[in-house]
Design an enzyme around this catalytic site. Sequence first.
Site, short mmCIF file in Angstrom:
data_model
loop_
_atom_site.label_atom_id
_atom_site.label_comp_id
_atom_site.label_asym_id
_atom_site.label_seq_id
_atom_site.Cartn_x
_atom_site.Cartn_y
_atom_site.Cartn_z
N ARG A 57 0.84 -1.20 0.00
CA ARG A 57 0.00 0.00 0.00
C ARG A 57 0.87 1.26 0.00
O ARG A 57 0.53 2.26 -0.61
CB ARG A 57 -0.92 -0.01 1.23
CG ARG A 57 -1.85 1.20 1.32
CD ARG A 57 -2.86 1.05 2.43
NE ARG A 57 -2.27 1.19 3.75
CZ ARG A 57 -2.93 0.99 4.89
NH1 ARG A 57 -4.19 0.62 4.88
NH2 ARG A 57 -2.34 1.14 6.05
N ARG A 86 3.39 -0.35 14.39
CA ARG A 86 1.92 -0.24 14.45
C ARG A 86 1.30 -1.57 14.84
O ARG A 86 0.31 -1.63 15.58
CB ARG A 86 1.37 0.23 13.09
CG ARG A 86 1.65 1.70 12.84
CD ARG A 86 1.56 2.08 11.38
NE ARG A 86 0.20 2.03 10.87
CZ ARG A 86 -0.08 1.96 9.57
NH1 ARG A 86 0.89 1.91 8.67
NH2 ARG A 86 -1.32 1.94 9.19
P1 AMP Z 1 -5.32 4.36 10.60
O1 AMP Z 1 -5.52 5.18 9.38
O2 AMP Z 1 -6.60 4.00 11.29
O3 AMP Z 1 -4.42 3.17 10.39
O4 AMP Z 1 -4.55 5.30 11.65
C1 AMP Z 1 -3.24 5.81 11.39
C2 AMP Z 1 -2.63 6.31 12.69
O5 AMP Z 1 -3.44 7.37 13.24
C3 AMP Z 1 -2.52 5.28 13.80
O6 AMP Z 1 -1.35 4.48 13.69
C4 AMP Z 1 -2.51 6.17 15.04
O7 AMP Z 1 -1.25 6.77 15.22
C5 AMP Z 1 -3.48 7.27 14.66
N1 AMP Z 1 -4.88 6.94 15.05
C6 AMP Z 1 -5.93 6.65 14.22
N2 AMP Z 1 -7.04 6.40 14.93
C7 AMP Z 1 -6.68 6.51 16.24
C8 AMP Z 1 -7.38 6.35 17.47
N3 AMP Z 1 -8.67 5.98 17.51
N4 AMP Z 1 -6.68 6.55 18.62
C9 AMP Z 1 -5.39 6.91 18.61
N5 AMP Z 1 -4.67 7.05 17.50
C10 AMP Z 1 -5.29 6.87 16.31
#
Ligand code: AMP
Length: 191
Positions: free
Chosen positions: A129, A146
């Site tokens: 990706r 992550r």
């Molecule tokens: P994602 O697009 O959902 O994979 O999110 C990318 C990054 O954003 C994550 O690795 C976190 O650093 C941050 N993030 C997204 N959603 C959350 C959440 N609900 N709580 C805390 N950090 C978040």
Amino acid sequence: MLNIVIFGAPGSGKGTQSDKIIAEYGVAHISTGDALRNEIKKETELGKTAKGYIEKGQLVPDELVVGILASVLDSLGKSVPGVIFDGFPRDIEQAKILDKMLAERGEKVSTVIGLEVDDAELVKRIILRGQTSGRSDDNEETARKRLETYHAQTQPLREFYIRQGKYARIEGVGSIDRIYSDIKAAIEAVK
Ligand code: AMP
């Protein structure tokens, strides 16, 4: 209202399957990751703070994420048939916050769609990706961090929702259409 939580590790297909659910059910999409990336793009104070955490593969502190979630939730028109929560909740504390926010609006989580994919496949997908997403966290080193964050903080939520009888386990490896048809069956069961 249909309040769907789409749950799974980074790279498990939450975004792809959310698009299909939205196309079929017309629910609104709330992605905390997208909302945070938007803040980064706009170079807001919140975005600047969030960036450091995102690039380390760590969770952004609750107070920042919850504020964004509340404002998106309140901006939705009354006519939406439901919401899909993508990337929230990320830990038990956030799950409790979500329950409270929904209860204040006379709502509750309808179902949790859990996309299950093994770690080796996840890392492969995130690196792939990264070739097109332009996301600074889609590289092997951050992907591994992550995943560590996911196993330590997010995965315990699986048990939390299983205990509530809300967790629909979906085999997340296979064709996009087969995975979606399993998701659809789980949604139809709570509709
Ligand atoms: P994602 O697009 O959902 O994979 O999110 C990318 C990054 O954003 C994550 O690795 C976190 O650093 C941050 N993030 C997204 N959603 C959350 C959440 N609900 N709580 C805390 N950090 C978040």
